[in-house]
Motif scaffolding. Structure first.
Motif, mmCIF file in Angstrom:
data_model
loop_
_atom_site.group_PDB
_atom_site.id
_atom_site.type_symbol
_atom_site.label_atom_id
_atom_site.label_comp_id
_atom_site.label_asym_id
_atom_site.label_seq_id
_atom_site.Cartn_x
_atom_site.Cartn_y
_atom_site.Cartn_z
ATOM 1 N N SER A 1 2.237 -37.498 -14.183
ATOM 2 C CA SER A 1 2.751 -36.541 -15.178
ATOM 3 C C SER A 1 4.178 -36.126 -14.854
ATOM 4 N N ALA A 2 4.508 -36.033 -13.555
ATOM 5 C CA ALA A 2 5.856 -35.620 -13.164
ATOM 6 C C ALA A 2 6.835 -36.773 -13.227
ATOM 7 N N ALA A 3 6.443 -37.972 -12.764
ATOM 8 C CA ALA A 3 7.381 -39.090 -12.683
ATOM 9 C C ALA A 3 7.414 -39.923 -13.955
ATOM 10 N N LEU A 4 6.305 -40.036 -14.667
ATOM 11 C CA LEU A 4 6.221 -40.931 -15.817
ATOM 12 C C LEU A 4 5.627 -40.204 -17.035
ATOM 13 N N PRO A 5 6.215 -39.143 -17.482
ATOM 14 C CA PRO A 5 5.643 -38.414 -18.619
ATOM 15 C C PRO A 5 5.646 -39.223 -19.901
ATOM 16 N N GLU A 6 6.654 -40.131 -20.057
ATOM 17 C CA GLU A 6 6.708 -40.942 -21.270
ATOM 18 C C GLU A 6 5.592 -41.973 -21.351
ATOM 19 N N GLN A 7 4.932 -42.230 -20.224
ATOM 20 C CA GLN A 7 3.836 -43.207 -20.208
ATOM 21 C C GLN A 7 2.556 -42.632 -20.834
ATOM 22 N N GLY A 8 2.485 -41.350 -20.937
ATOM 23 C CA GLY A 8 1.281 -40.742 -21.493
ATOM 24 C C GLY A 8 0.172 -40.608 -20.453
ATOM 25 N N ARG A 9 -1.014 -40.464 -20.960
ATOM 26 C CA ARG A 9 -2.177 -40.199 -20.104
ATOM 27 C C ARG A 9 -2.634 -41.460 -19.377
ATOM 28 N N LEU A 10 -3.102 -41.273 -18.141
ATOM 29 C CA LEU A 10 -3.701 -42.379 -17.361
ATOM 30 C C LEU A 10 -5.074 -42.689 -17.945
ATOM 31 N N THR A 11 -5.284 -43.938 -18.322
ATOM 32 C CA THR A 11 -6.559 -44.309 -18.959
ATOM 33 C C THR A 11 -7.417 -45.281 -18.148
ATOM 34 N N THR A 12 -6.779 -46.090 -17.299
ATOM 35 C CA THR A 12 -7.541 -47.113 -16.557
ATOM 36 C C THR A 12 -6.957 -47.304 -15.163
ATOM 37 N N VAL A 13 -7.835 -47.447 -14.214
ATOM 38 C CA VAL A 13 -7.456 -47.866 -12.854
ATOM 39 C C VAL A 13 -8.056 -49.248 -12.653
ATOM 40 N N ASN A 14 -7.181 -50.227 -12.402
ATOM 41 C CA ASN A 14 -7.635 -51.610 -12.197
ATOM 42 C C ASN A 14 -7.825 -51.866 -10.694
ATOM 43 N N GLN A 15 -9.040 -52.199 -10.343
ATOM 44 C CA GLN A 15 -9.329 -52.457 -8.917
ATOM 45 C C GLN A 15 -9.490 -53.957 -8.679
ATOM 46 N N ALA A 16 -9.064 -54.393 -7.501
ATOM 47 C CA ALA A 16 -9.108 -55.820 -7.152
ATOM 48 C C ALA A 16 -10.363 -56.180 -6.370
ATOM 49 N N THR A 17 -10.807 -55.285 -5.512
ATOM 50 C CA THR A 17 -11.978 -55.571 -4.675
ATOM 51 C C THR A 17 -12.683 -54.269 -4.333
ATOM 52 N N SER A 18 -14.003 -54.289 -4.476
ATOM 53 C CA SER A 18 -14.804 -53.171 -3.955
ATOM 54 C C SER A 18 -15.712 -53.756 -2.868
ATOM 55 N N TYR A 19 -17.042 -53.808 -3.092
ATOM 56 C CA TYR A 19 -17.911 -54.399 -2.076
ATOM 57 C C TYR A 19 -17.735 -55.907 -2.047
ATOM 58 N N MET A 20 -17.581 -56.438 -0.836
ATOM 59 C CA MET A 20 -17.510 -57.888 -0.634
ATOM 60 C C MET A 20 -17.847 -58.179 0.816
ATOM 61 N N CYS A 21 -18.738 -59.122 1.037
ATOM 62 C CA CYS A 21 -19.141 -59.490 2.395
ATOM 63 C C CYS A 21 -18.106 -60.443 2.992
ATOM 64 N N ARG A 22 -17.307 -59.940 3.902
ATOM 65 C CA ARG A 22 -16.291 -60.769 4.558
ATOM 66 C C ARG A 22 -15.727 -60.031 5.758
ATOM 67 N N LEU A 23 -14.907 -60.735 6.535
ATOM 68 C CA LEU A 23 -14.158 -60.110 7.619
ATOM 69 C C LEU A 23 -12.841 -59.561 7.071
ATOM 70 N N ARG A 24 -12.129 -58.846 7.900
ATOM 71 C CA ARG A 24 -10.869 -58.260 7.461
ATOM 72 C C ARG A 24 -9.889 -59.341 7.018
ATOM 73 N N ASN A 25 -9.256 -59.093 5.887
ATOM 74 C CA ASN A 25 -8.258 -60.006 5.318
ATOM 75 C C ASN A 25 -8.826 -61.394 5.040
ATOM 76 N N GLY A 26 -10.164 -61.501 4.956
ATOM 77 C CA GLY A 26 -10.777 -62.787 4.650
ATOM 78 C C GLY A 26 -10.684 -63.794 5.766
ATOM 79 N N ALA A 27 -10.467 -63.332 7.001
ATOM 80 C CA ALA A 27 -10.334 -64.254 8.130
ATOM 81 C C ALA A 27 -11.695 -64.845 8.508
ATOM 82 N N GLU A 28 -11.667 -65.923 9.311
ATOM 83 C CA GLU A 28 -12.910 -66.564 9.747
ATOM 84 C C GLU A 28 -13.494 -65.887 10.978
ATOM 85 N N THR A 29 -12.652 -65.224 11.765
ATOM 86 C CA THR A 29 -13.106 -64.502 12.949
ATOM 87 C C THR A 29 -12.439 -63.132 12.972
#
Length: 326
Positions: A215-243
């Protein structure tokens, strides 16, 4: 008168014996009828040669035969006598056999290793795969989960419970939820499967920091309507490493935010904005710094190459309440 008669008889017998004489030569022994045949030794039949010493069986030692003892009242009775024998049969005593080494599969190259200390346990954690770490899912208490979900409802978060997730090797969530709206009127796309504490931190961050900063930095953008997420639960190691260490995504504690969508204008994508002099750059730096108030880990595009296009936010618990924010 009678005594005199007996005495006279004795005197007469004595005189007779005194005049008797023994013959000068005694009687000669008569020859045996088979004297001639016994004079010469009898030859062996068919001139049989005596057996060679090598063919003569060596005398065997006499076995020790012990007399059967009378059994005591509490001792078992002696064995029964076998038919045709006067003594009871004695069981054969088994000869002790020399001890032999235990048999088993061939040893692996490099020597014997204890099954309690498999090879993977000798590896440092950074070299262990997810399977070698033998992790388990952290249990969640019912009272704490109920308190957390009550806080979500109070904020207007739209979510639903889902069955326990167990993908093995420590991947899973004991009491997972699926969030479809991070706050009222703010969709979370796609829906995120996470633990309640991570969803609560996300809702508070959006409400108290992201919406005011936008609201302070981007008032011309209007209301926030969506947050796009890339990953939530996923079975893996950190950063997708093998070990290495397991990712907080595999425990439902983390969510990656890729962009923000407003009513007007273009989406604000998360990317490197350290030197961005615009208000959009100021907005991203602000919400990144504020994230450390709600999450225990914040990794932004400036932290490393693996996070150039998103925020990594998680609620991992550390000793002493330590937080890592970059």
């Amino acid at each position: 008168m009678r005594k005199l008669s007996i005495l006279a008889i004795l005197l007469a017998a004595t005189a007779f014996l005194a005049g008797a004489r023994l013959p000068s030569h005694g009687p000669l022994p008569q020859p045996r009828p088979d004297t001639g045949a016994a004079a010469s030794p009898t030859p062996l039949p068919d001139k049989t040669e005596p057996p060679a010493p090598a063919d003569v069986p060596a005398p065997q030692p006499k076995p020790d035969v012990k007399e059967p003892e009378t059994p005591a009242r509490d001792q078992p009775a002696s064995p029964q006598t076998e038919p045709g024998k006067s003594e009871p049969a004695k069981p054969e005593q088994a000869k002790p056999e020399p001890a032999e080494p235990m048999q088993g599969p061939p040893l692996p190259p490099g020597g014997l290793k204890s099954p309690q200390t498999p090879a993977e346990e000798n590896k440092p954690p950074a070299e262990q795969t997810l399977e070698e770490q033998h992790l388990t899912i952290e249990p969640e208490s019912d009272p704490e989960h109920a308190e957390c979900t009550a806080a979500l409802r109070a904020l207007g978060v739209v979510f639903k419970d889902t069955p326990r997730i167990d993908d093995g090797n420590g991947c899973g969530i004991d009491k997972p939820i699926i969030v479809s709206e991070a706050l009222p009127g703010i969709a979370l796309k796609p829906e995120a499967t996470i633990r309640c504490p991570a969803a609560l931190a996300l809702a508070r961050w959006l409400k108290d920091s992201v919406i005011p900063a936008a609201s302070a930095a981007l008032p011309e953008q209007g209301r926030l309507t969506t947050v796009n997420q890339a990953t939530s639960y996923m079975c893996r190691l950190r950063n997708g490493a093998e070990t290495g260490k397991i990712s907080e995504h595999a425990r439902g504690n983390a969510i990656d935010i890729a962009s923000f969508h407003f009513e007007k204008g273009e989406d604000v994508a998360v990317r490197s904005r350290r030197e961005d002099p615009t208000l959009t750059g100021a907005f991203q730096r602000t919400v990144s710094a504020a994230g450390c108030i709600y999450f225990t880990t914040v990794l932004d595009p400036e932290s490393d190459a693996a996070h150039e296009t998103h925020f990594h936010l998680d609620v991992m618990e550390r000793k002493g309440g330590y937080r890592y924010c970059h």
